[in-house]
Design a protein around this motif. Structure first.
Motif, PDB file in Angstrom:
ATOM      1  N   ARG A  66      97.841  63.303  46.971  1.00 40.65           N
ATOM      2  CA  ARG A  66      99.244  63.333  46.533  1.00 40.65           C
ATOM      3  C   ARG A  66      99.420  62.991  45.051  1.00 40.65           C
ATOM      4  O   ARG A  66     100.394  63.382  44.426  1.00 40.65           O
ATOM      5  CB  ARG A  66     100.102  62.385  47.389  1.00 40.65           C
ATOM      6  N   TYR A  67      98.462  62.257  44.487  1.00 36.44           N
ATOM      7  CA  TYR A  67      98.568  61.883  43.074  1.00 36.44           C
ATOM      8  C   TYR A  67      98.109  63.007  42.141  1.00 36.44           C
ATOM      9  O   TYR A  67      98.262  62.915  40.938  1.00 36.44           O
ATOM     10  CB  TYR A  67      97.726  60.629  42.788  1.00 36.44           C
ATOM     11  N   PHE A  68      97.480  64.014  42.715  1.00 31.88           N
ATOM     12  CA  PHE A  68      96.879  65.043  41.877  1.00 31.88           C
ATOM     13  C   PHE A  68      97.529  66.411  42.132  1.00 31.88           C
ATOM     14  O   PHE A  68      96.864  67.435  42.210  1.00 31.88           O
ATOM     15  CB  PHE A  68      95.355  65.094  42.127  1.00 31.88           C
ATOM     16  N   ILE A 120      86.179  61.779  33.443  1.00 32.64           N
ATOM     17  CA  ILE A 120      87.029  60.799  32.736  1.00 32.64           C
ATOM     18  C   ILE A 120      86.953  59.435  33.430  1.00 32.64           C
ATOM     19  O   ILE A 120      86.806  58.400  32.778  1.00 32.64           O
ATOM     20  CB  ILE A 120      88.497  61.303  32.680  1.00 32.64           C
ATOM     21  N   LEU A 121      87.003  59.445  34.764  1.00 34.57           N
ATOM     22  CA  LEU A 121      86.926  58.185  35.521  1.00 34.57           C
ATOM     23  C   LEU A 121      85.637  57.443  35.210  1.00 34.57           C
ATOM     24  O   LEU A 121      85.619  56.238  34.969  1.00 34.57           O
ATOM     25  CB  LEU A 121      86.962  58.450  37.029  1.00 34.57           C
ATOM     26  N   LEU A 122      84.548  58.203  35.243  1.00 31.31           N
ATOM     27  CA  LEU A 122      83.246  57.543  35.014  1.00 31.31           C
ATOM     28  C   LEU A 122      83.077  57.131  33.548  1.00 31.31           C
ATOM     29  O   LEU A 122      82.361  56.185  33.255  1.00 31.31           O
ATOM     30  CB  LEU A 122      82.105  58.448  35.486  1.00 31.31           C
ATOM     31  N   LEU A 167      99.071  51.768  33.217  1.00 28.80           N
ATOM     32  CA  LEU A 167      99.313  53.199  33.445  1.00 28.80           C
ATOM     33  C   LEU A 167      99.345  53.521  34.936  1.00 28.80           C
ATOM     34  O   LEU A 167     100.268  54.186  35.425  1.00 28.80           O
ATOM     35  CB  LEU A 167      98.201  54.024  32.766  1.00 28.80           C
ATOM     36  N   HIS A 168      98.346  53.033  35.673  1.00 27.69           N
ATOM     37  CA  HIS A 168      98.277  53.344  37.104  1.00 27.69           C
ATOM     38  C   HIS A 168      99.431  52.700  37.881  1.00 27.69           C
ATOM     39  O   HIS A 168      99.917  53.254  38.855  1.00 27.69           O
ATOM     40  CB  HIS A 168      96.930  52.907  37.696  1.00 27.69           C
ATOM     41  N   CYS A 169      99.850  51.522  37.421  1.00 26.04           N
ATOM     42  CA  CYS A 169     100.910  50.798  38.117  1.00 26.04           C
ATOM     43  C   CYS A 169     102.288  51.356  37.767  1.00 26.04           C
ATOM     44  O   CYS A 169     103.027  51.807  38.637  1.00 26.04           O
ATOM     45  CB  CYS A 169     100.801  49.327  37.719  1.00 26.04           C
ATOM     46  N   ALA A 178      90.449  44.240  37.949  1.00 25.06           N
ATOM     47  CA  ALA A 178      91.022  44.434  36.605  1.00 25.06           C
ATOM     48  C   ALA A 178      92.074  45.547  36.632  1.00 25.06           C
ATOM     49  O   ALA A 178      93.153  45.407  36.057  1.00 25.06           O
ATOM     50  CB  ALA A 178      89.907  44.761  35.611  1.00 25.06           C
ATOM     51  N   LEU A 179      91.771  46.639  37.331  1.00 22.94           N
ATOM     52  CA  LEU A 179      92.732  47.745  37.396  1.00 22.94           C
ATOM     53  C   LEU A 179      93.979  47.340  38.176  1.00 22.94           C
ATOM     54  O   LEU A 179      95.053  47.890  37.973  1.00 22.94           O
ATOM     55  CB  LEU A 179      92.096  48.953  38.101  1.00 22.94           C
ATOM     56  N   SER A 180      93.815  46.385  39.085  1.00 21.52           N
ATOM     57  CA  SER A 180      94.940  45.955  39.916  1.00 21.52           C
ATOM     58  C   SER A 180      95.749  44.849  39.246  1.00 21.52           C
ATOM     59  O   SER A 180      96.788  44.437  39.774  1.00 21.52           O
ATOM     60  CB  SER A 180      94.420  45.419  41.270  1.00 21.52           C
TER      61      SER A 180
HETATM   62 NI1  HNI Z   1      92.838  56.935  37.579  1.00 29.64          NI
HETATM   63  C1  HNI Z   1      94.220  58.878  35.087  1.00 29.64           C
HETATM   64  C2  HNI Z   1      90.563  55.652  35.307  1.00 29.64           C
HETATM   65  C3  HNI Z   1      91.251  55.205  40.092  1.00 29.64           C
HETATM   66  C4  HNI Z   1      94.846  58.471  39.892  1.00 29.64           C
HETATM   67  N1  HNI Z   1      92.469  57.219  35.590  1.00 29.64           N
HETATM   68  C5  HNI Z   1      93.149  58.072  34.740  1.00 29.64           C
HETATM   69  C6  HNI Z   1      92.565  57.993  33.425  1.00 29.64           C
HETATM   70  C7  HNI Z   1      91.529  57.098  33.488  1.00 29.64           C
HETATM   71  C8  HNI Z   1      91.477  56.606  34.856  1.00 29.64           C
HETATM   72  C9  HNI Z   1      90.582  56.680  32.370  1.00 29.64           C
HETATM   73  C10 HNI Z   1      93.022  58.773  32.209  1.00 29.64           C
HETATM   74  C11 HNI Z   1      94.059  57.920  31.517  1.00 29.64           C
HETATM   75  C12 HNI Z   1      94.720  58.595  30.347  1.00 29.64           C
HETATM   76  O1  HNI Z   1      94.893  59.817  30.370  1.00 29.64           O
HETATM   77  O2  HNI Z   1      95.079  57.867  29.410  1.00 29.64           O
HETATM   78  N2  HNI Z   1      91.249  55.629  37.679  1.00 29.64           N
HETATM   79  C13 HNI Z   1      90.456  55.221  36.623  1.00 29.64           C
HETATM   80  C14 HNI Z   1      89.461  54.289  37.127  1.00 29.64           C
HETATM   81  C15 HNI Z   1      89.652  54.173  38.486  1.00 29.64           C
HETATM   82  C16 HNI Z   1      90.777  55.033  38.822  1.00 29.64           C
HETATM   83  C17 HNI Z   1      88.399  53.611  36.271  1.00 29.64           C
HETATM   84  C18 HNI Z   1      88.917  53.369  39.523  1.00 29.64           C
HETATM   85  C19 HNI Z   1      87.656  53.028  39.475  1.00 29.64           C
HETATM   86  N3  HNI Z   1      93.036  56.815  39.595  1.00 29.64           N
HETATM   87  C20 HNI Z   1      92.280  56.080  40.454  1.00 29.64           C
HETATM   88  C21 HNI Z   1      92.686  56.320  41.831  1.00 29.64           C
HETATM   89  C22 HNI Z   1      93.702  57.243  41.777  1.00 29.64           C
HETATM   90  C23 HNI Z   1      93.909  57.568  40.358  1.00 29.64           C
HETATM   91  C24 HNI Z   1      92.055  55.661  43.042  1.00 29.64           C
HETATM   92  C25 HNI Z   1      94.497  57.863  42.877  1.00 29.64           C
HETATM   93  C26 HNI Z   1      94.136  57.904  44.141  1.00 29.64           C
HETATM   94  N4  HNI Z   1      94.285  58.396  37.501  1.00 29.64           N
HETATM   95  C27 HNI Z   1      94.969  58.883  38.591  1.00 29.64           C
HETATM   96  C28 HNI Z   1      95.879  59.923  38.148  1.00 29.64           C
HETATM   97  C29 HNI Z   1      95.688  60.064  36.764  1.00 29.64           C
HETATM   98  C30 HNI Z   1      94.682  59.071  36.375  1.00 29.64           C
HETATM   99  C31 HNI Z   1      96.823  60.712  39.035  1.00 29.64           C
HETATM  100  C32 HNI Z   1      96.396  61.037  35.826  1.00 29.64           C
HETATM  101  C33 HNI Z   1      95.637  62.352  35.976  1.00 29.64           C
HETATM  102  C34 HNI Z   1      96.168  63.487  35.142  1.00 29.64           C
HETATM  103  O3  HNI Z   1      95.404  64.008  34.324  1.00 29.64           O
HETATM  104  O4  HNI Z   1      97.326  63.842  35.319  1.00 29.64           O
END
Ligand code: HNI
Length: 147
Positions: free
Chosen positions: A41-43, A67-69, A92-94, A141-143
């Motif tokens: 749902r977030y994507f 990007i996540l990694l 941002l996430h919150c 930290a993310l929370s």
């Molecule tokens: Ni997450 C964007 C890092 C978990 C949903 N996320 C990011 C970005 C980073 C990031 C970095 C890019 C930020 C920016 O553009 O400035 N996310 C992380 C990390 C974790 C994590 C390190 C956990 C280890 N994110 C999650 C989870 C979800 C999630 C579990 C949802 C289930 N994140 C998102 C969404 C975006 C996002 C949605 C925006 C995506 C986009 O490109 O629109």
């Protein structure tokens, strides 16, 4: 304040030296979206996520997994400042993305499973313990902005 022993630091850099973030990231995010489909749902802007094959072949999933990694790489490189590294990401996430923080742990589990599959026997129970600690600190930290 999280304390890292020298053995933990070397276990983490050992794991990190063996994984390719460009490979692990896409696989871990795809696994999250397939195993826990409500996370899709977030994507909404990512296009077709309608089947496991669609998720695995979706280029936006792959790009976002990298990007996540990349963010995890920052944590690994600065183990003593993970909370600081993630303070704006937490916000941002919150505040903007409204991601339920329970999902961070689910992604952490998916990352661990993909890493374990990649490393095989060298991902020993001791290494897993340290790796799990790292991801727990990342999740906390993310929370941090949520509480
Ligand atoms: Ni997450 C964007 C890092 C978990 C949903 N996320 C990011 C970005 C980073 C990031 C970095 C890019 C930020 C920016 O553009 O400035 N996310 C992380 C990390 C974790 C994590 C390190 C956990 C280890 N994110 C999650 C989870 C979800 C999630 C579990 C949802 C289930 N994140 C998102 C969404 C975006 C996002 C949605 C925006 C995506 C986009 O490109 O629109």
């Amino acid at each position: 304040m999280v304390v890292w022993s020298n053995a933990e630091r070397s276990a983490i850099s050992g794991v990190w030296g063996k994984v390719k973030t460009d490979e692990i990231g896409p696989q871990a995010l795809a696994r999250l979206l397939i195993v826990y489909p409500w996370t899709q749902r977030y994507f909404g802007s990512f296009g077709d996520l309608s089947s496991a094959a669609a998720v695995l072949g979706n280029p936006k999933v792959a790009a976002h997994g990298k990007i996540l990694l990349g963010a995890l790489d920052q944590a690994v490189k600065d183990l003593d400042n993970i909370k600081g590294t993630y303070s704006s990401l937490s916000q941002l996430h919150c505040d903007k993305l409204n991601v339920d923080p329970d999902n961070f742990r689910l992604l952490a589990d998916c990352i661990t499973i993909v890493v374990a599959t990649k490393l095989g026997p060298s991902f020993s129970p001791q290494v897993q313990g340290t790796w799990t600690k790292l991801l727990a600190v990342v999740v906390a930290a993310l929370s941090s902005c949520y509480f």
